[in-house]
Design an enzyme around this catalytic site. Structure first.
Site, mmCIF file in Angstrom:
data_model
loop_
_atom_site.group_PDB
_atom_site.id
_atom_site.type_symbol
_atom_site.label_atom_id
_atom_site.label_comp_id
_atom_site.label_asym_id
_atom_site.label_seq_id
_atom_site.Cartn_x
_atom_site.Cartn_y
_atom_site.Cartn_z
ATOM 1 N N HIS A 41 3.909 1.900 -2.382
ATOM 2 C CA HIS A 41 3.992 1.196 -1.093
ATOM 3 C C HIS A 41 4.916 1.874 -0.068
ATOM 4 C CE1 HIS A 41 7.545 -1.345 -2.826
ATOM 5 N NE2 HIS A 41 7.970 -0.219 -2.297
ATOM 6 N N HIS A 92 12.108 -6.037 0.463
ATOM 7 C CA HIS A 92 13.230 -5.086 0.472
ATOM 8 C C HIS A 92 14.348 -5.619 1.358
ATOM 9 C CE1 HIS A 92 9.673 -2.753 -0.684
ATOM 10 N NE2 HIS A 92 10.471 -1.889 -1.256
ATOM 11 N N GLU A 121 10.391 -0.739 -9.749
ATOM 12 C CA GLU A 121 9.311 -1.482 -9.058
ATOM 13 C C GLU A 121 8.048 -1.557 -9.920
ATOM 14 O OE1 GLU A 121 10.403 -0.652 -4.337
ATOM 15 O OE2 GLU A 121 8.899 0.607 -5.277
HETATM 16 C C1 DHB Z 1 10.716 4.839 -0.028
HETATM 17 C C2 DHB Z 1 10.050 4.234 -1.082
HETATM 18 C C3 DHB Z 1 10.136 2.855 -1.287
HETATM 19 O O1 DHB Z 1 9.549 2.191 -2.322
HETATM 20 C C4 DHB Z 1 10.848 2.080 -0.410
HETATM 21 O O2 DHB Z 1 10.828 0.754 -0.594
HETATM 22 C C5 DHB Z 1 11.544 2.676 0.648
HETATM 23 C C6 DHB Z 1 11.465 4.056 0.824
HETATM 24 C C7 DHB Z 1 10.622 6.300 0.200
HETATM 25 O O3 DHB Z 1 10.001 7.021 -0.589
HETATM 26 O O4 DHB Z 1 11.149 6.792 1.192
HETATM 27 FE FE FE Z 2 10.053 -0.056 -2.414
#
Ligand code: DHB
Ligand code: FE
Length: 291
Positions: free
Chosen positions: A12, A59, A244
């Site tokens: 995601h 988040h 996750e």
């Molecule tokens: C990134 C990945 C994530 O799952 C997230 O919640 C925020 C940032 C990333 O790869 O930058």
């Molecule tokens: Fe994430």
């Protein structure tokens, strides 16, 4: 009765949303990521569900350190797109399915899983990026997502987080709940987040492609054994944000081969994709159809 027809699994990454929203999908870096979803977009139009039950993590957008629900089900009629610091993504609002969501809450809570019921919640990239990947770019003013969505938020951000085993069992309770809903709805369950990534500390940037691919193999072939993997292994092998991935076990637990007393025919793998990198993350994606 309602039934779960298929499950979808996908990362995601927020930068994927930005790439879509800023029209960068054909740039070589992003084209490689989006190529993994060309089949999926066609598949979704050919296998349009009546409802998507979307397992994701917030988040620190809708929730904060003030309240940390382990499992939260959205029972609202609609959900606004969250402002994560750059303004809300220019995508349609998310329409819910209060009747099915309330039924699932009733059934799953009576089945001994203590859910938090949420009637107002903005949804962040954890939910909107998977929708965008599977549905393509949509205009927030003219278009709508193809079907109602029930958001199901899992705490994988603030410790303590739920175990893979608990998530897998919860998926089974969600399947029982869906199958006891008295309307012939075709429901898909999506498990999102992952794959390996770490955004912080000395190991920031960690990717473990071998572990990720083994996770994909085992998710298909031996999910009950995979569900026994302790959270410390996710963190050690797949990075602090790799945790996750326990959300994928909720979707997998809801597939019909897991149901007690059934023949247990394995689901059909209709699509599998893995690519590094997308931002700081390994992108993994699977589509499984119930046999
Ligand atoms: C990134 C990945 C994530 O799952 C997230 O919640 C925020 C940032 C990333 O790869 O930058
Ligand atoms: Fe994430």
């Amino acid at each position: 009765m309602a039934r779960i027809t298929a499950s979808v699994y996908t990362s995601h990454v927020p930068a994927i949303g930005a790439a879509l929203d800023l029209g960068k999908t054909t740039e070589p870096y992003w084209q490689k990521v989006f190529s993994g979803y060309e089949f999926s977009k066609r598949w979704l139009t050919e296998n349009k569900p009546d409802v998507v039950f979307l397992v994701y993590n917030d988040h620190a957008t809708a929730f904060s350190l003030e309240i940390i629900p382990t499992f939260a089900i959205g029972t609202a009629a609609e959900y606004a797109i969250a402002d994560e610091g750059w303004g809300p993504r220019p995508v349609p609002k998310v329409v819910g399915h209060p009747a099915l969501a309330s039924h699932i809450a009733q059934s799953v809570i009576q089945d001994d899983f203590d859910l938090t019921i949420v009637n107002k919640m903005d949804v962040d990239h954890g939910l909107t990026v998977p929708l965008s990947l599977m549905c393509g770019a949509l205009d927030p003013h003219e278009d709508a997502w193809p079907c109602p969505v029930i958001p199901f938020a899992v705490n994988v951000v603030q410790y303590p987080v739920p175990s893979g085993r608990r998530c897998f069992q919860l998926g089974q309770a969600i399947r029982r709940a869906v199958e006891s809903y008295d309307e012939p709805l075709r429901v898909q369950i999506w498990g999102t987040g992952g794959m390996s990534h770490q955004l912080q500390g000395p190991r920031a940037g960690l990717i473990n492609a071998e572990w990720d691919n083994r996770f994909l193999d085992r998710l298909v072939a031996e999910p009950a054994k995979l569900a026994e993997v302790p959270h410390i292994e996710y963190v050690r092998e797949a990075g602090s944000e790799g945790i996750e991935l326990v959300m994928w076990l909720i979707a997998r637990g809801a597939m019909s081969d897991i149901a007690a007393g059934r023949a247990g025919k394995a689901p059909k793998v209709v699509h599998r994709f893995y690519h590094v990198p997308a931002s700081n993350t390994a992108v993994g994606h699977l589509i499984l159809e119930n046999a």
